[in-house]
Design a protein around this motif. Structure first.
Motif, PDB file in Angstrom:
ATOM      1  N   ALA A  37      -1.952  -1.909   3.867  1.00 33.51           N
ATOM      2  CA  ALA A  37      -3.275  -1.436   3.430  1.00 33.51           C
ATOM      3  C   ALA A  37      -3.122  -0.102   2.706  1.00 33.51           C
ATOM      4  N   CYS A  38      -2.639  -0.168   1.473  1.00 32.44           N
ATOM      5  CA  CYS A  38      -2.464   1.032   0.664  1.00 32.44           C
ATOM      6  C   CYS A  38      -2.829   0.692  -0.775  1.00 32.44           C
ATOM      7  N   SER A  39      -3.667   1.515  -1.396  1.00 36.10           N
ATOM      8  CA  SER A  39      -4.204   1.185  -2.719  1.00 36.10           C
ATOM      9  C   SER A  39      -3.125   1.113  -3.795  1.00 36.10           C
ATOM     10  N   ARG A  40      -1.970   1.751  -3.602  1.00 34.70           N
ATOM     11  CA  ARG A  40      -0.966   1.796  -4.653  1.00 34.70           C
ATOM     12  C   ARG A  40       0.257   0.930  -4.363  1.00 34.70           C
ATOM     13  N   LEU A  41       0.186   0.141  -3.321  1.00 33.90           N
ATOM     14  CA  LEU A  41       1.305  -0.737  -2.973  1.00 33.90           C
ATOM     15  C   LEU A  41       0.789  -2.155  -2.744  1.00 33.90           C
ATOM     16  N   PRO A  42       1.644  -3.171  -2.918  1.00 29.86           N
ATOM     17  CA  PRO A  42       1.204  -4.542  -2.612  1.00 29.86           C
ATOM     18  C   PRO A  42       0.701  -4.647  -1.174  1.00 29.86           C
ATOM     19  N   GLY A  43      -0.376  -5.406  -0.991  1.00 30.88           N
ATOM     20  CA  GLY A  43      -0.970  -5.538   0.330  1.00 30.88           C
ATOM     21  C   GLY A  43      -0.353  -6.653   1.147  1.00 30.88           C
ATOM     22  N   GLY A  44      -0.906  -6.861   2.331  1.00 32.61           N
ATOM     23  CA  GLY A  44      -0.355  -7.833   3.263  1.00 32.61           C
ATOM     24  C   GLY A  44      -0.443  -9.278   2.807  1.00 32.61           C
ATOM     25  N   PHE A  45      -1.298  -9.569   1.812  1.00 33.00           N
ATOM     26  CA  PHE A  45      -1.373 -10.929   1.281  1.00 33.00           C
ATOM     27  C   PHE A  45      -0.483 -11.102   0.049  1.00 33.00           C
ATOM     28  N   GLY A  46       0.257 -10.065  -0.325  1.00 32.54           N
ATOM     29  CA  GLY A  46       1.149 -10.166  -1.480  1.00 32.54           C
ATOM     30  C   GLY A  46       2.438 -10.891  -1.120  1.00 32.54           C
ATOM     31  N   GLU A  47       3.153 -11.343  -2.165  1.00 30.59           N
ATOM     32  CA  GLU A  47       4.436 -12.005  -1.918  1.00 30.59           C
ATOM     33  C   GLU A  47       5.463 -11.026  -1.373  1.00 30.59           C
ATOM     34  N   ARG A  48       5.350  -9.770  -1.790  1.00 28.96           N
ATOM     35  CA  ARG A  48       6.229  -8.732  -1.268  1.00 28.96           C
ATOM     36  C   ARG A  48       5.383  -7.546  -0.827  1.00 28.96           C
ATOM     37  N   MET A  49       5.918  -6.799   0.120  1.00 29.53           N
ATOM     38  CA  MET A  49       5.179  -5.661   0.656  1.00 29.53           C
ATOM     39  C   MET A  49       6.162  -4.556   0.986  1.00 29.53           C
ATOM     40  N   VAL A  50       5.799  -3.327   0.665  1.00 22.48           N
ATOM     41  CA  VAL A  50       6.660  -2.181   0.934  1.00 22.48           C
ATOM     42  C   VAL A  50       6.266  -1.573   2.280  1.00 22.48           C
ATOM     43  N   ALA A  51       7.273  -1.259   3.090  1.00 23.72           N
ATOM     44  CA  ALA A  51       7.015  -0.637   4.389  1.00 23.72           C
ATOM     45  C   ALA A  51       7.970   0.533   4.592  1.00 23.72           C
ATOM     46  N   HIS A  52       7.469   1.611   5.146  1.00 24.96           N
ATOM     47  CA  HIS A  52       8.320   2.714   5.572  1.00 24.96           C
ATOM     48  C   HIS A  52       9.096   2.253   6.802  1.00 24.96           C
ATOM     49  N   ASN A  53      10.311   2.765   6.964  1.00 23.21           N
ATOM     50  CA  ASN A  53      11.104   2.273   8.101  1.00 23.21           C
ATOM     51  C   ASN A  53      10.459   2.588   9.449  1.00 23.21           C
ATOM     52  N   SER A  54       9.564   3.578   9.486  1.00 25.55           N
ATOM     53  CA  SER A  54       8.873   3.883  10.752  1.00 25.55           C
ATOM     54  C   SER A  54       7.831   2.832  11.099  1.00 25.55           C
ATOM     55  N   GLN A  55       7.508   1.948  10.141  1.00 16.83           N
ATOM     56  CA  GLN A  55       6.488   0.912  10.364  1.00 16.83           C
ATOM     57  C   GLN A  55       7.105  -0.436  10.715  1.00 16.83           C
ATOM     58  N   VAL A  56       8.413  -0.489  10.857  1.00 15.54           N
ATOM     59  CA  VAL A  56       9.104  -1.754  11.108  1.00 15.54           C
ATOM     60  C   VAL A  56       9.710  -1.718  12.507  1.00 15.54           C
ATOM     61  N   PHE A  57       9.490  -2.771  13.261  1.00 15.92           N
ATOM     62  CA  PHE A  57       9.956  -2.838  14.648  1.00 15.92           C
ATOM     63  C   PHE A  57      10.746  -4.133  14.852  1.00 15.92           C
ATOM     64  N   ARG A  58      11.849  -4.031  15.555  1.00 13.64           N
ATOM     65  CA  ARG A  58      12.684  -5.196  15.803  1.00 13.64           C
ATOM     66  C   ARG A  58      12.106  -6.026  16.950  1.00 13.64           C
ATOM     67  N   VAL A  59      11.946  -7.317  16.692  1.00 10.03           N
ATOM     68  CA  VAL A  59      11.438  -8.229  17.718  1.00 10.03           C
ATOM     69  C   VAL A  59      12.621  -8.739  18.543  1.00 10.03           C
ATOM     70  N   PRO A  60      12.541  -8.699  19.860  1.00  2.63           N
ATOM     71  CA  PRO A  60      13.632  -9.233  20.683  1.00  2.63           C
ATOM     72  C   PRO A  60      13.914 -10.697  20.355  1.00  2.63           C
ATOM     73  N   ASP A  61      15.178 -11.076  20.366  1.00  2.99           N
ATOM     74  CA  ASP A  61      15.559 -12.455  20.032  1.00  2.99           C
ATOM     75  C   ASP A  61      14.898 -13.469  20.955  1.00  2.99           C
TER      76      ASP A  61
END
Length: 268
Positions: A17-41
């Protein structure tokens, strides 16, 4: 709540949800590494996709936790209301929680997630049912609707409408706390008398952040992922519909008309 919010280049307050980046419905989306979390296997996709809404509920409970044995009311029947209910049961298990929703199909789900009681308007008005459960009387002022002499000491409003807040204030005990989890906006003709006349505490909560969790400072997402690996409650049942991306229009319909489709959380 950052003091530099709104300064510099536009920043998204939520992933996707950022006006200058592709949104969540885009084919690609940019995320800061602080916004990414590893899901347990070991965690299923169905459970993992619930991390974000559950974190909203957990943040509200971490910031405004019920006391031991406290009588708590959760207003709402959407994914956020169930997230708050689940979080209370995981974080403050001794609280006595009641959930009020307008849809009867959601009542068994509330009970399965640990609600002590689950109500809908078919059982009577919220005020009538709350009066019985909290051994309170209904007082009728000269002007306006009635309110309780007692009520719930803590209420989480997960709807944010004029009607839900009006009801919530009337069933909150004097000196009690009303937590605004639903995104309330400009609400016309809302009677705020009860806030001062009954010395209510009105608290806000938004999204997620950092919490004090098991003796350390942790991101809400990390705490939720940890809880999701150990919870015994059927949180997976909150995902009621799954769609391929090409059926996005159908998914939106299912989210908008929840009563007809008996939906809670639809995912792609």
């Amino acid at each position: 709540t950052c003091h530099r919010f709104g300064t510099g280049s536009p920043k998204g307050i939520m992933l996707g949800a950022c006006s200058r980046l592709p949104g969540g419905f885009g084919e690609r989306m940019v995320a800061h590494n602080s916004q990414v979390f590893r899901v347990p296997d070991s965690m299923s996709d169905t459970r993992a996709v619930l991390t974000e809404p559950l974190a909203v509920g957990a943040h509200a409970v971490f910031r405004h936790p019920p006391k031991d044995g406290e009588q708590v009311l959760v207003v709402g029947g959407g994914i956020i209301a169930f997230s708050v209910l689940w979080a209370i049961r995981e974080i403050c298990p001794t609280a006595e929680v009641t959930l009020f929703t307008v849809e009867d199909y959601q009542l068994p789900i509330a009970l399965s997630l640990g609600a002590s009681r689950a109500w809908s308007p078919k059982g009577g008005s919220l005020m009538k049912q709350a009066a019985l459960a909290t051994s309170s009387s209904v007082l009728k002022p000269a002007i306006g609707r009635g309110f309780l002499t007692g009520g719930f000491s803590r209420v989480y409003d997960c709807v944010g409408s004029r009607a839900s807040l009006d009801d919530a204030m009337r069933v909150t005990d004097g000196g009690g706390t009303l937590v605004l989890v639903g995104a309330a906006g400009i609400l016309p003709s809302l009677d705020m008398t009860f806030v001062w006349s009954r010395e209510l505490k009105v608290e806000g909560t938004v999204f997620y952040g950092h919490e004090q969790w098991r003796g350390k400072r942790a991101r809400t997402f990390d705490a939720c992922l940890e809880l999701l690996t150990t919870t015994t409650r059927p949180v997976d049942s909150l995902v009621t519909h799954t769609f391929p991306l090409k059926d996005y229009a159908r998914a939106i319909d299912v989210n908008l008309d929840r009563a007809e489709h008996r939906s809670i959380k639809a995912v792609f």
